[in-house]
Design a protein around this motif. Structure first.
Motif, PDB file in Angstrom:
ATOM      1  N   UNK A  79       1.010  -1.202  -0.025  1.00  0.00           N
ATOM      2  CA  UNK A  79      -0.162   0.103   0.014  1.00  0.00           C
ATOM      3  C   UNK A  79       0.884   1.321   0.023  1.00  0.00           C
ATOM      4  N   UNK A  80       0.524   2.211  -0.821  1.00  0.00           N
ATOM      5  CA  UNK A  80       1.276   3.353  -0.758  1.00  0.00           C
ATOM      6  C   UNK A  80       0.567   4.505   0.038  1.00  0.00           C
ATOM      7  N   UNK A  81       1.424   5.380   0.566  1.00  0.00           N
ATOM      8  CA  UNK A  81       0.910   6.582   1.274  1.00  0.00           C
ATOM      9  C   UNK A  81       1.770   7.476   1.373  1.00  0.00           C
ATOM     10  N   UNK A 116      -0.214   7.247  13.672  1.00  0.00           N
ATOM     11  CA  UNK A 116      -1.455   7.724  13.405  1.00  0.00           C
ATOM     12  C   UNK A 116      -2.187   7.853  12.013  1.00  0.00           C
ATOM     13  N   UNK A 117      -1.600   6.708  11.367  1.00  0.00           N
ATOM     14  CA  UNK A 117      -1.962   6.301  10.039  1.00  0.00           C
ATOM     15  C   UNK A 117      -3.253   6.135   9.975  1.00  0.00           C
ATOM     16  N   UNK A 122      -7.301  13.153   5.838  1.00  0.00           N
ATOM     17  CA  UNK A 122      -5.949  13.678   5.636  1.00  0.00           C
ATOM     18  C   UNK A 122      -5.243  12.742   4.857  1.00  0.00           C
ATOM     19  N   UNK A 123      -4.342  13.300   3.805  1.00  0.00           N
ATOM     20  CA  UNK A 123      -3.552  12.653   2.935  1.00  0.00           C
ATOM     21  C   UNK A 123      -2.137  12.042   3.702  1.00  0.00           C
TER      22      UNK A 123
END
Length: 168
Positions: free
Chosen positions: A45-47, A73-74, A82-83
């Motif tokens: 997964x990308x963040x 806090x992801x 929030x991004x």
């Protein structure tokens, strides 16, 4: 804030292969600018993550590097819309990556990525070496002409002075 810039060099030299709770290893996928980077976790997964200002002018990262990220806090960030959901806590250097690869904490998805990047580097270096060998000296260009604005190396200063006196 904890630590700051004064502890960055000390942390870079540490070779401990134990991650604290809430920290994980991620790979840098893309640099977005404004201290934002896109990272990929062990699940693929990308963040977005923040690259803190304390790292500026002391550590640099590029695509393919590995970083230790605080992702505590992801989930909250994703729920609130929030991004940015992670904060980079440490940049892993070559020796540290090797230590982590030997430990069970290293994600399986990155084991193949590390092997691929090293083989890609080998292939590009061999291709570049072959290209250099195949180049000819002239490349179809005319020969270079001498630069008349420079003194010739065999011409001494006394000769140039005598030439200038004769001309005047």
């Amino acid at each position: 804030m904890k630590g700051g810039r004064k502890n960055l060099k000390r942390a870079a030299k540490e070779k401990t292969a134990i991650l604290q709770q809430g920290l994980s290893i991620m790979q840098v996928v893309d640099l977005r600018g404004s201290n934002l980077i896109e990272v990929m976790d062990a699940n693929g997964e990308k963040s977005l993550a923040i690259f803190p200002a304390k790292f500026q002018k002391s550590m640099w990262i590029k695509r393919g590097n590995f970083v230790v990220v605080d992702e505590s806090g992801r989930e909250e960030a994703m729920e609130s819309g929030r991004k940015v959901g992670c904060i980079v806590t440490q940049v892993l250097f070559y020796d540290q990556v090797r230590e982590y690869q030997k430990s069970p904490e290293w994600p399986e998805i990155f084991k193949s990525a590390a092997v691929e990047t090293s083989s890609e580097n080998f292939v590009t270096h061999t291709c570049q070496a072959q290209d250099i060998e195949n180049l000819s000296d002239d490349d179809g260009l005319p020969p270079l002409e001498a630069n008349t604005n420079r003194l010739k190396p065999f011409q001494s200063e006394s000769e140039t002075e005598s030439d200038s006196e004769v001309d005047s």
